[in-house]
Write a protein that holds these residues in place. Structure first.
Motif, mmCIF file in Angstrom:
data_model
loop_
_atom_site.group_PDB
_atom_site.id
_atom_site.type_symbol
_atom_site.label_atom_id
_atom_site.label_comp_id
_atom_site.label_asym_id
_atom_site.label_seq_id
_atom_site.Cartn_x
_atom_site.Cartn_y
_atom_site.Cartn_z
ATOM 1 N N GLY A 181 0.801 -1.214 0.000
ATOM 2 C CA GLY A 181 0.000 0.000 0.000
ATOM 3 C C GLY A 181 0.832 1.260 0.000
ATOM 4 O O GLY A 181 1.945 1.294 0.520
ATOM 5 N N ARG A 182 0.287 2.275 -0.596
ATOM 6 C CA ARG A 182 0.841 3.627 -0.629
ATOM 7 C C ARG A 182 -0.321 4.571 -0.345
ATOM 8 O O ARG A 182 -1.480 4.155 -0.388
ATOM 9 N N PRO A 183 -0.070 5.835 -0.084
ATOM 10 C CA PRO A 183 -1.183 6.741 0.212
ATOM 11 C C PRO A 183 -2.228 6.853 -0.913
ATOM 12 O O PRO A 183 -3.419 6.955 -0.637
ATOM 13 N N THR A 184 -1.797 6.808 -2.167
ATOM 14 C CA THR A 184 -2.756 6.991 -3.271
ATOM 15 C C THR A 184 -3.299 5.688 -3.836
ATOM 16 O O THR A 184 -4.306 5.717 -4.535
ATOM 17 N N LEU A 185 -2.631 4.562 -3.554
ATOM 18 C CA LEU A 185 -3.089 3.302 -4.146
ATOM 19 C C LEU A 185 -2.621 2.097 -3.354
ATOM 20 O O LEU A 185 -1.700 2.186 -2.556
ATOM 21 N N VAL A 186 -3.284 0.976 -3.607
ATOM 22 C CA VAL A 186 -2.906 -0.309 -3.033
ATOM 23 C C VAL A 186 -2.778 -1.277 -4.199
ATOM 24 O O VAL A 186 -3.635 -1.296 -5.091
ATOM 25 N N VAL A 187 -1.709 -2.063 -4.203
ATOM 26 C CA VAL A 187 -1.472 -3.012 -5.290
ATOM 27 C C VAL A 187 -1.499 -4.425 -4.721
ATOM 28 O O VAL A 187 -0.842 -4.709 -3.716
ATOM 29 N N ALA A 226 -7.282 10.979 -6.552
ATOM 30 C CA ALA A 226 -8.037 11.947 -7.341
ATOM 31 C C ALA A 226 -7.275 13.264 -7.513
ATOM 32 O O ALA A 226 -7.343 13.882 -8.572
ATOM 33 N N SER A 227 -6.543 13.665 -6.501
ATOM 34 C CA SER A 227 -5.834 14.946 -6.571
ATOM 35 C C SER A 227 -4.327 14.778 -6.805
ATOM 36 O O SER A 227 -3.604 15.771 -6.867
ATOM 37 N N ALA A 228 -3.878 13.545 -6.955
ATOM 38 C CA ALA A 228 -2.441 13.301 -7.145
ATOM 39 C C ALA A 228 -2.013 13.665 -8.564
ATOM 40 O O ALA A 228 -2.754 13.449 -9.528
ATOM 41 N N ARG A 229 -0.824 14.209 -8.678
ATOM 42 C CA ARG A 229 -0.249 14.471 -9.993
ATOM 43 C C ARG A 229 0.145 13.156 -10.637
ATOM 44 O O ARG A 229 0.393 12.162 -9.950
ATOM 45 N N PHE A 230 0.239 13.136 -11.949
ATOM 46 C CA PHE A 230 0.609 11.948 -12.703
ATOM 47 C C PHE A 230 1.944 11.386 -12.214
ATOM 48 O O PHE A 230 2.092 10.178 -12.021
ATOM 49 N N GLU A 231 2.910 12.266 -11.974
ATOM 50 C CA GLU A 231 4.236 11.847 -11.531
ATOM 51 C C GLU A 231 4.181 11.185 -10.157
ATOM 52 O O GLU A 231 4.921 10.242 -9.884
ATOM 53 N N GLN A 232 3.312 11.695 -9.280
ATOM 54 C CA GLN A 232 3.167 11.101 -7.951
ATOM 55 C C GLN A 232 2.559 9.708 -8.048
ATOM 56 O O GLN A 232 3.017 8.778 -7.379
ATOM 57 N N LEU A 233 1.529 9.545 -8.888
ATOM 58 C CA LEU A 233 0.935 8.216 -9.088
ATOM 59 C C LEU A 233 1.984 7.241 -9.626
ATOM 60 O O LEU A 233 2.072 6.101 -9.183
ATOM 61 N N ALA A 234 2.785 7.705 -10.580
ATOM 62 C CA ALA A 234 3.825 6.851 -11.166
ATOM 63 C C ALA A 234 4.834 6.421 -10.108
ATOM 64 O O ALA A 234 5.201 5.242 -10.024
ATOM 65 N N ALA A 235 5.283 7.367 -9.291
ATOM 66 C CA ALA A 235 6.278 7.051 -8.266
ATOM 67 C C ALA A 235 5.724 6.068 -7.238
ATOM 68 O O ALA A 235 6.408 5.113 -6.841
ATOM 69 N N GLU A 236 4.487 6.271 -6.816
ATOM 70 C CA GLU A 236 3.910 5.382 -5.814
ATOM 71 C C GLU A 236 3.613 4.004 -6.393
ATOM 72 O O GLU A 236 3.773 2.998 -5.702
ATOM 73 N N LEU A 237 3.208 3.935 -7.649
ATOM 74 C CA LEU A 237 2.999 2.648 -8.296
ATOM 75 C C LEU A 237 4.323 1.891 -8.393
ATOM 76 O O LEU A 237 4.388 0.691 -8.096
ATOM 77 N N ASP A 238 5.386 2.591 -8.776
ATOM 78 C CA ASP A 238 6.704 1.954 -8.856
ATOM 79 C C ASP A 238 7.155 1.422 -7.498
ATOM 80 O O ASP A 238 7.672 0.305 -7.402
ATOM 81 N N LEU A 239 6.983 2.212 -6.451
ATOM 82 C CA LEU A 239 7.379 1.766 -5.112
ATOM 83 C C LEU A 239 6.610 0.514 -4.690
ATOM 84 O O LEU A 239 7.194 -0.437 -4.160
ATOM 85 N N ALA A 240 5.305 0.521 -4.913
ATOM 86 C CA ALA A 240 4.483 -0.621 -4.518
ATOM 87 C C ALA A 240 4.857 -1.873 -5.324
ATOM 88 O O ALA A 240 4.995 -2.963 -4.757
ATOM 89 N N LEU A 241 5.047 -1.716 -6.630
ATOM 90 C CA LEU A 241 5.420 -2.865 -7.463
ATOM 91 C C LEU A 241 6.792 -3.406 -7.072
ATOM 92 O O LEU A 241 6.973 -4.622 -6.980
ATOM 93 N N ASP A 242 7.749 -2.520 -6.858
ATOM 94 C CA ASP A 242 9.090 -2.959 -6.451
ATOM 95 C C ASP A 242 9.024 -3.741 -5.147
ATOM 96 O O ASP A 242 9.663 -4.779 -5.000
ATOM 97 N N ARG A 243 8.253 -3.247 -4.209
ATOM 98 C CA ARG A 243 8.120 -3.923 -2.921
ATOM 99 C C ARG A 243 7.517 -5.321 -3.084
ATOM 100 O O ARG A 243 8.000 -6.293 -2.498
#
Length: 120
Positions: A25-31, A90-107
């Motif tokens: 999990g990250r603040p904007t998403l859960v994978v 909903a309010s996250a920038r595209f770059e923030q979503l990308a960074a958090e998705l990468d962190l969650a996937l890497d983990r």
């Protein structure tokens, strides 16, 4: 955009990834990542009404599909991946979503490698 054959559509696939898979999990998403068979990886998205109205939810889904298109090759064969958006998406920038998705996937992928003994 993520190709049609890479999108998860069946409830059983979502259930397998969410209930039997690993989660990060990250603040904007859960994978959620589950492995089922040897087919090509499938990706599904869950964006509830808590994220916002229809326009906002569709915008978040489009962004997540676009981000996953470039990351699909990094998933193991047979992967069932569910990306669930949290309200801050909903309010996250595209770059923030990308960074958090990468962190969650890497983990998740590091956790999978260490539990199965598979190393790249």
């Amino acid at each position: 955009m993520l190709s049609q054959h890479s999108r998860m559509r069946r409830g059983k696939e979502f259930e397998a990834a969410i209930k039997r898979g690993k989660r990060a999990g990250r603040p904007t998403l859960v994978v959620h990542l589950g492995i089922s068979g040897e087919g090509s990886p499938l990706v599904g998205f869950v964006v509830s009404k808590a994220v916002g109205g229809a326009v906002t939810r569709n915008k978040v889904k489009r962004r997540l599909r676009h981000l996953m298109r470039d990351r699909l090759h990094g998933l193991p064969r047979g992967s069932l991946l569910v990306v669930r958006a949290n309200p801050p998406a909903a309010s996250a920038r595209f770059e923030q979503l990308a960074a958090e998705l990468d962190l969650a996937l890497d983990r998740l992928l590091r956790r999978r490698e260490s539990s199965t003994g598979v190393h790249k």
